[in-house]
Design a protein around this motif. Structure first.
Motif, PDB file in Angstrom:
ATOM      1  N   ASP A   1     -11.263  52.735  56.029  1.00 18.99           N
ATOM      2  CA  ASP A   1     -10.040  53.215  56.677  1.00 18.99           C
ATOM      3  C   ASP A   1      -9.283  52.062  57.329  1.00 18.99           C
ATOM      4  O   ASP A   1      -8.064  51.964  57.207  1.00 18.99           O
ATOM      5  CB  ASP A   1     -10.368  54.273  57.730  1.00 18.99           C
ATOM      6  CG  ASP A   1     -10.821  55.595  57.123  1.00 18.99           C
ATOM      7  OD1 ASP A   1     -10.558  55.838  55.928  1.00 18.99           O
ATOM      8  OD2 ASP A   1     -11.439  56.376  57.857  1.00 18.99           O
ATOM      9  N   LEU A   2     -10.008  51.201  58.000  1.00 21.48           N
ATOM     10  CA  LEU A   2      -9.402  50.043  58.653  1.00 21.48           C
ATOM     11  C   LEU A   2      -8.825  49.088  57.608  1.00 21.48           C
ATOM     12  O   LEU A   2      -7.710  48.585  57.764  1.00 21.48           O
ATOM     13  CB  LEU A   2     -10.453  49.336  59.503  1.00 21.48           C
ATOM     14  CG  LEU A   2     -10.002  48.349  60.549  1.00 21.48           C
ATOM     15  CD1 LEU A   2      -9.148  49.025  61.615  1.00 21.48           C
ATOM     16  CD2 LEU A   2     -11.211  47.693  61.198  1.00 21.48           C
ATOM     17  N   LYS A   3      -9.571  48.850  56.551  1.00 23.24           N
ATOM     18  CA  LYS A   3      -9.115  47.936  55.489  1.00 23.24           C
ATOM     19  C   LYS A   3      -7.844  48.458  54.827  1.00 23.24           C
ATOM     20  O   LYS A   3      -6.927  47.682  54.521  1.00 23.24           O
ATOM     21  CB  LYS A   3     -10.235  47.746  54.464  1.00 23.24           C
ATOM     22  CG  LYS A   3     -11.413  46.959  55.022  1.00 23.24           C
ATOM     23  CD  LYS A   3     -12.659  47.051  54.186  1.00 23.24           C
ATOM     24  CE  LYS A   3     -12.523  46.505  52.807  1.00 23.24           C
ATOM     25  NZ  LYS A   3     -13.809  46.385  52.104  1.00 23.24           N
ATOM     26  N   THR A   4      -7.757  49.756  54.645  1.00 26.68           N
ATOM     27  CA  THR A   4      -6.566  50.355  54.037  1.00 26.68           C
ATOM     28  C   THR A   4      -5.400  50.347  55.022  1.00 26.68           C
ATOM     29  O   THR A   4      -4.271  49.993  54.657  1.00 26.68           O
ATOM     30  CB  THR A   4      -6.872  51.795  53.580  1.00 26.68           C
ATOM     31  OG1 THR A   4      -7.942  51.754  52.630  1.00 26.68           O
ATOM     32  CG2 THR A   4      -5.653  52.451  52.954  1.00 26.68           C
ATOM     33  N   LYS A   5      -5.666  50.705  56.252  1.00 20.94           N
ATOM     34  CA  LYS A   5      -4.624  50.781  57.270  1.00 20.94           C
ATOM     35  C   LYS A   5      -3.900  49.445  57.462  1.00 20.94           C
ATOM     36  O   LYS A   5      -2.676  49.401  57.573  1.00 20.94           O
ATOM     37  CB  LYS A   5      -5.248  51.217  58.601  1.00 20.94           C
ATOM     38  CG  LYS A   5      -4.276  51.300  59.748  1.00 20.94           C
ATOM     39  CD  LYS A   5      -4.983  51.773  61.004  1.00 20.94           C
ATOM     40  CE  LYS A   5      -4.021  51.900  62.165  1.00 20.94           C
ATOM     41  NZ  LYS A   5      -4.673  52.435  63.356  1.00 20.94           N
TER      42      LYS A   5
END
Length: 140
Positions: free
Chosen positions: A93-97
């Motif tokens: 989620d962090l990598k995508t965000k």
């Protein structure tokens, strides 16, 4: 200045600051480099490769320091010095965000297993260079 007012002033200074200096420990000495930072409620995230020198340093000693806020307008610019602990965060989620196309120079995309974040939990944030005042400490 109470801790809430100090926190608000810190947030104001760093709100538009994405570039700062991350210092880790290498052979019992500071090792500093410029990094990109994302701030979520005074938790800081910086993208990096999993197989870098800084990652090895942090695995050995997770104590880090971040400097943010200097705007190069002169010696009177306020800035913050953050002392805290870093952990490796591999959250998809962090990598995508926070994926940015400029990262394509280093990573194959947001799913690249070598693309991770350092998550820094501050312990103390020092507010410095405020109109000649003494440094102030926000204890977290």
């Amino acid at each position: 200045m109470n801790q809430q007012d100090l926190k608000e002033q810190v947030v104001k200074i760093i709100s538009d600051q994405n570039t700062g200096v991350l210092s880790s420990v290498e052979n019992n000495k500071p090792h500093s480099r410029y990094m990109t930072f994302y701030n979520e409620k005074l938790t800081f995230f910086t993208p990096t490769k999993k197989d870098t020198e800084k990652m090895n340093e942090i695995r050995k000693n997770p104590s880090v320091s971040i400097v943010l806020g200097y705007e190069e307008k002169g010696q009177n610019d306020a800035y913050v010095e953050i002392s805290g602990t870093a952990v490796i965060n591999e959250s998809q989620d962090l990598k995508t965000k926070y994926w940015n196309e400029s990262f394509a120079n280093w990573f194959e995309g947001p799913d690249d297993p070598n693309y991770v974040f350092l998550e820094v939990q501050p312990e103390v944030i020092r507010l410095l260079n405020i109109h000649g005042e003494q440094p102030k400490e926000l204890i977290l």
